[in-house]
Design an enzyme around this catalytic site. Structure first.
Site, PDB file in Angstrom:
ATOM      1  N   ASN A  26      -0.749   0.889   5.927  1.00  0.00           N
ATOM      2  CA  ASN A  26      -0.400  -0.027   5.896  1.00  0.00           C
ATOM      3  C   ASN A  26       0.435  -1.789   6.507  1.00  0.00           C
ATOM      4  O   ASN A  26       0.776  -1.203   6.793  1.00  0.00           O
ATOM      5  CB  ASN A  26       1.361   0.542   4.781  1.00  0.00           C
ATOM      6  CG  ASN A  26       2.202  -0.977   4.023  1.00  0.00           C
ATOM      7  OD1 ASN A  26       1.161  -1.536   3.501  1.00  0.00           O
ATOM      8  ND2 ASN A  26       2.654   0.068   3.415  1.00  0.00           N
ATOM      9  N   GLY A  27      -0.184  -2.597   6.183  1.00  0.00           N
ATOM     10  CA  GLY A  27       0.086  -3.826   7.419  1.00  0.00           C
ATOM     11  C   GLY A  27      -0.880  -4.687   6.878  1.00  0.00           C
ATOM     12  O   GLY A  27      -2.407  -4.321   6.411  1.00  0.00           O
ATOM     13  N   GLU A  84       4.058 -13.523 -14.454  1.00  0.00           N
ATOM     14  CA  GLU A  84       4.112 -12.583 -13.183  1.00  0.00           C
ATOM     15  C   GLU A  84       3.422 -11.170 -14.791  1.00  0.00           C
ATOM     16  O   GLU A  84       3.020 -10.353 -13.874  1.00  0.00           O
ATOM     17  CB  GLU A  84       4.915 -11.665 -12.566  1.00  0.00           C
ATOM     18  CG  GLU A  84       6.041 -12.230 -11.910  1.00  0.00           C
ATOM     19  CD  GLU A  84       6.935 -11.292 -11.365  1.00  0.00           C
ATOM     20  OE1 GLU A  84       7.521 -10.840 -10.147  1.00  0.00           O
ATOM     21  OE2 GLU A  84       7.812 -11.348 -11.759  1.00  0.00           O
ATOM     22  N   LYS A 137       4.844  -4.001  -5.940  1.00  0.00           N
ATOM     23  CA  LYS A 137       6.219  -3.771  -5.123  1.00  0.00           C
ATOM     24  C   LYS A 137       7.369  -4.203  -4.403  1.00  0.00           C
ATOM     25  O   LYS A 137       7.677  -4.962  -4.259  1.00  0.00           O
ATOM     26  CB  LYS A 137       7.293  -2.435  -6.314  1.00  0.00           C
ATOM     27  CG  LYS A 137       8.364  -1.853  -6.331  1.00  0.00           C
ATOM     28  CD  LYS A 137       8.584  -2.953  -7.264  1.00  0.00           C
ATOM     29  CE  LYS A 137      10.126  -2.908  -8.176  1.00  0.00           C
ATOM     30  NZ  LYS A 137      10.236  -3.651  -9.115  1.00  0.00           N
ATOM     31  N   HIS A 149      10.490 -37.911 -14.959  1.00  0.00           N
ATOM     32  CA  HIS A 149      10.161 -38.055 -14.005  1.00  0.00           C
ATOM     33  C   HIS A 149       8.686 -37.205 -13.810  1.00  0.00           C
ATOM     34  O   HIS A 149       8.073 -37.131 -12.105  1.00  0.00           O
ATOM     35  CB  HIS A 149      10.990 -38.238 -12.435  1.00  0.00           C
ATOM     36  CG  HIS A 149      12.040 -38.768 -12.158  1.00  0.00           C
ATOM     37  ND1 HIS A 149      11.790 -39.714 -12.763  1.00  0.00           N
ATOM     38  CD2 HIS A 149      13.787 -38.119 -12.765  1.00  0.00           C
ATOM     39  CE1 HIS A 149      13.679 -40.043 -12.265  1.00  0.00           C
ATOM     40  NE2 HIS A 149      14.066 -38.832 -12.455  1.00  0.00           N
ATOM     41  N   GLU A 188      14.284 -18.529 -12.763  1.00  0.00           N
ATOM     42  CA  GLU A 188      13.899 -16.510 -12.947  1.00  0.00           C
ATOM     43  C   GLU A 188      12.563 -16.247 -14.186  1.00  0.00           C
ATOM     44  O   GLU A 188      11.834 -14.998 -14.318  1.00  0.00           O
ATOM     45  CB  GLU A 188      15.233 -15.595 -12.946  1.00  0.00           C
ATOM     46  CG  GLU A 188      14.859 -14.469 -13.386  1.00  0.00           C
ATOM     47  CD  GLU A 188      13.888 -13.748 -11.939  1.00  0.00           C
ATOM     48  OE1 GLU A 188      13.854 -12.424 -12.863  1.00  0.00           O
ATOM     49  OE2 GLU A 188      13.454 -13.876 -11.398  1.00  0.00           O
ATOM     50  N   TRP A 197      -3.492  -2.418  -1.030  1.00  0.00           N
ATOM     51  CA  TRP A 197      -3.739  -3.216  -1.463  1.00  0.00           C
ATOM     52  C   TRP A 197      -4.235  -4.396  -1.006  1.00  0.00           C
ATOM     53  O   TRP A 197      -3.982  -4.884  -0.261  1.00  0.00           O
ATOM     54  CB  TRP A 197      -2.225  -3.754  -2.283  1.00  0.00           C
ATOM     55  CG  TRP A 197      -2.048  -5.172  -3.103  1.00  0.00           C
ATOM     56  CD1 TRP A 197      -2.070  -5.106  -4.393  1.00  0.00           C
ATOM     57  CD2 TRP A 197      -1.805  -6.769  -2.510  1.00  0.00           C
ATOM     58  NE1 TRP A 197      -1.754  -7.041  -4.888  1.00  0.00           N
ATOM     59  CE2 TRP A 197      -2.047  -7.182  -3.767  1.00  0.00           C
ATOM     60  CE3 TRP A 197      -1.271  -7.055  -1.144  1.00  0.00           C
ATOM     61  CZ2 TRP A 197      -0.922  -8.395  -3.410  1.00  0.00           C
ATOM     62  CZ3 TRP A 197      -0.976  -8.648  -1.317  1.00  0.00           C
ATOM     63  CH2 TRP A 197      -1.374  -9.192  -2.065  1.00  0.00           C
ATOM     64  N   LYS A 250       9.287 -14.093 -14.600  1.00  0.00           N
ATOM     65  CA  LYS A 250       9.130 -12.572 -15.286  1.00  0.00           C
ATOM     66  C   LYS A 250       7.757 -13.366 -15.680  1.00  0.00           C
ATOM     67  O   LYS A 250       6.589 -12.462 -15.899  1.00  0.00           O
ATOM     68  CB  LYS A 250      10.125 -12.474 -15.375  1.00  0.00           C
ATOM     69  CG  LYS A 250      10.494 -11.224 -16.435  1.00  0.00           C
ATOM     70  CD  LYS A 250      10.583 -10.419 -14.596  1.00  0.00           C
ATOM     71  CE  LYS A 250      11.732 -10.512 -13.656  1.00  0.00           C
ATOM     72  NZ  LYS A 250      10.780 -10.611 -12.479  1.00  0.00           N
ATOM     73  N   ARG A 279       3.938   0.604  -6.816  1.00  0.00           N
ATOM     74  CA  ARG A 279       4.089  -0.590  -5.561  1.00  0.00           C
ATOM     75  C   ARG A 279       2.911  -1.396  -5.877  1.00  0.00           C
ATOM     76  O   ARG A 279       2.868  -2.099  -5.230  1.00  0.00           O
ATOM     77  CB  ARG A 279       3.468   0.551  -4.425  1.00  0.00           C
ATOM     78  CG  ARG A 279       4.841   0.864  -4.120  1.00  0.00           C
ATOM     79  CD  ARG A 279       4.418   2.306  -2.613  1.00  0.00           C
ATOM     80  NE  ARG A 279       4.532   0.789  -1.832  1.00  0.00           N
ATOM     81  CZ  ARG A 279       5.580   1.145  -0.824  1.00  0.00           C
ATOM     82  NH1 ARG A 279       6.870   1.521  -0.803  1.00  0.00           N
ATOM     83  NH2 ARG A 279       5.008   0.177   0.350  1.00  0.00           N
ATOM     84  N   CYS A 295       0.815  -1.284  -0.305  1.00  0.00           N
ATOM     85  CA  CYS A 295      -0.116   0.231   0.200  1.00  0.00           C
ATOM     86  C   CYS A 295       0.519   1.604  -0.091  1.00  0.00           C
ATOM     87  O   CYS A 295       2.461   1.575   0.124  1.00  0.00           O
ATOM     88  CB  CYS A 295      -0.727  -0.094   1.640  1.00  0.00           C
ATOM     89  SG  CYS A 295      -1.814  -1.711   1.571  1.00  0.00           S
TER      90      CYS A 295
END
Length: 609
Positions: A100-101, A489, A604, A505, A482, A74, A486, A27, A2
């Site tokens: 925020n939190g 995302e 973010k 497997h 990675e 968020w 990416k 963010r 947030c």
């Protein structure tokens, strides 16, 4: 996560709040709201969706208030709706709170408040109980009420409060969620991150855990957990606001991909002396201290975790020291073997990642030496560390990390080489050869970016594919991790990465006609086995695109398509192989019409567990 912005001064607050929130959009958020004290009466406006929805709903010029708080949310508790958006108020709409939190014991507080008064809740959030709890304790002193309310709360938070009865102040408090205050002339500011304030001031205070702040237009006062005054030196922000602008690129993400030659060069410049001796400025570790470490933990989340895997590979390969890499959200709750001989390396772009920060503090309590690799100067992770290696990548606005990742990986190479010299596991000439190859990286990355149109054409042919596999062996596997992250995302396409030797497997059951497989093949000692894995998936109908080094003509006989990267030392391949994968993810996302810089459901800076 947030975004928080606050202003008190002599000018109109609303334009400052809206501008500040716009600088925090990176963010991640799903709603936005503001609270103003207009003629000493609380005015709250909040909307679901982008900040522009909120701005368009208000006649900005009509508001004269010179004090206010703003928030981008968020969703954690409750869906992204107008009722759940911040700010939240008490029953009589005289106190407004942004947060925020997460308040972990909010249900207990809710039950307590029900017992002592008739409260009609308007939202599903944990934040709303803060407003009612502050109101419960309010007896004419807002700081005292916030102090008593916080004493009842458990969790992580950065909270800002305004009140009709005290229209000349903002009260804020921080625990485990970032909070800064900015100093002006007859005006002061608060925010969750520096970009929100850069248009107005470069002078800031970083607020520490369990500290309270009282803002008036004349001054900023900081208090500790016992409400005793705290002296805090001013931090002067040196980077330019323009660094956080798009500069003609369609998206921040694309700009930041193209900034990697510069960010890698800058990181090298900061860490190499003129005679190419590795300089660990900011890390006061003697050679004897380095020799004394008998184990290393690298702890991080997401993309930073993948950089940590590269770190494990190079530290073990160059310095012959065993390394464990742990996901931060798991590290704290598992069995760890941390003691005074442990080097704990925390990796975080923002330096505010809560899981990483909490793991760091746990390791610190057990006596470990803490080294952090972060991009944000003065961040919480940096301040809690014994030594800091900044990545000098510059502001990263796109939610999907790109240039911060390559800079983090580069720092690990330099750290590993330094350890190798101390432990005498590499000859000086070997280290110099490696450094010389690292110095070629900016030019190599530039060459890959010059061919980005080829990657775009490939992306345009594949953007409708609904599943993609990435595979590799050795250090290429970490690059595949990675690349896959990416891709998912920002494209929202189901993808995952696998060690190529694990295909048989189970995973090979998912390969069918037309399945896209990206095979990263840069390691010569594993090359023949990798070719066999490519043949395996092609036999099941897969369309294989390989990432390989220039001059590798053999791969052309096996893969359907090949993306070549400049030839370099095999150990350094991850710094290059990830670049076309970043471009691939970006162009697929664009082709699918996604909001590349602000992927859905993502933030973010993840400041909740």
């Amino acid at each position: 996560m947030c975004g928080i912005v606050g202003y008190i001064g002599e000018h109109k607050a609303l334009p400052v709040l809206l501008n500040g929130l716009s600088k925090l959009e990176y963010r991640g958020y799903d709603s936005a709201g503001i609270a103003l004290l207009e003629n000493n009466k609380l005015v709250v406006n909040k909307k679901k969706g982008r900040l522009k929805v909120l701005e368009d709903s208000m006649d900005v010029e009509s508001y004269q208030s010179s004090i206010g708080i703003g928030h981008t949310r968020w969703a954690t508790h409750g869906a992204p709706t107008e009722n759940n958006a911040h700010p939240h108020t008490n029953q009589v709409n005289s106190i407004a709170v942004i947060h925020n939190g997460i308040i972990e014991n909010y249900l207990k507080i809710k039950e307590f408040l029900k017992e002592v008064g008739q409260i009609e809740y308007k939202s599903e959030t944990d934040t709303e109980v803060i407003a009612h709890l502050v109101n419960y304790f309010y007896e004419g002193d807002l700081m005292d009420a916030v102090y008593k309310a916080v004493d009842r709360m458990e969790g992580a938070y950065a909270i800002s409060v305004i009140c009709e009865d005290e229209p000349d102040k903002i009260v804020a408090v921080r625990k485990d969620s970032p909070l800064i205050v900015g100093l002006g002339e007859n005006e002061n500011y608060l925010a969750s991150d520096i970009p929100a304030l850069l248009k107005y001031t470069r002078k800031v205070h970083f607020i520490e855990n369990d500290e309270f702040v009282l803002l008036t237009k004349e001054k900023i006062e900081i208090f500790d957990a016992f409400l005793q005054p705290v002296e805090r030196e001013i931090f002067e922000v040196t980077w330019d606001a323009e660094a956080a602008e798009k500069e003609g690129y369609q998206h921040f993400t694309l700009k930041e991909i193209h900034e990697q030659p510069k960010s890698v060069k800058e990181t090298l410049h900061r860490r190499l002396n003129s005679d190419e001796i590795i300089n660990l400025e900011g890390v006061d570790f003697s050679d004897e201290m380095i020799k004394n470490f008998d184990k290393i933990y690298i702890v991080a989340c997401g993309t930073a975790y993948h950089a940590g895997l590269i770190g494990k590979y190079v530290i073990e390969k160059f310095a012959n020291i065993p390394v464990s890499v742990e996901v931060a959200s798991e590290f704290r709750y598992g069995q760890t073997f941390v003691d005074e001989k442990t080097l704990f390396i925390a990796v975080s772009q923002s330096g505010e990642t809560l899981d990483t920060l909490q793991s760091l503090r746990e390791a610190k309590r057990k006596g470990a030496t803490i080294l952090s690799i972060v991009n944000v100067v003065g961040s919480s992770v940096a301040r809690d560390s014994h030594g800091v290696l900044y990545t000098w990548a510059g502001p990263e606005i796109g939610v999907a990390s790109t240039k911060a990742y390559t800079s983090q990986a580069l720092v690990f190479y330099l750290l590993a080489l330094k350890f190798a010299l101390v432990h005498k596991t590499m000859e000086v000439e070997e280290v110099k050869t490696m450094i010389s190859a690292l110095n070629e990286m900016p030019e190599h990355i530039e060459k890959i970016l010059e061919k980005s149109h080829d990657v775009q054409l490939f992306a345009d042919s594949q953007f409708n594919n609904e599943s993609v596999f990435f595979m590799g062996r050795g250090v290429d596997l970490y690059s595949a991790y990675e690349a896959s992250l990416k891709f998912k995302e920002i494209s929202y396409i189901n993808s995952f990465a696998i060690a190529a030797g694990e295909l048989k497997h189970g995973t090979i059951a998912l390969i069918e006609e037309g399945t896209l497989v990206i095979a990263i093949a840069t390691q010569q000692h594993l090359y023949d086995k990798m070719l066999s894995n490519i043949v395996e998936v092609k036999a099941r109908g897969a369309h294989v695109v390989a990432v390989a080094m220039e001059g590798d003509n053999e791969i052309l006989k096996t893969a359907d398509e090949v993306i070549f990267i400049p030839k370099t030392l095999e150990a350094l391949a991850p710094l290059l192989s990830v670049i076309p994968m970043q471009l691939f993810a970006y162009y697929v996302s664009v082709a699918r019409g996604n909001d590349v810089d602000k992927p859905r459901n993502l933030a973010k800076s993840v400041t909740v567990e």
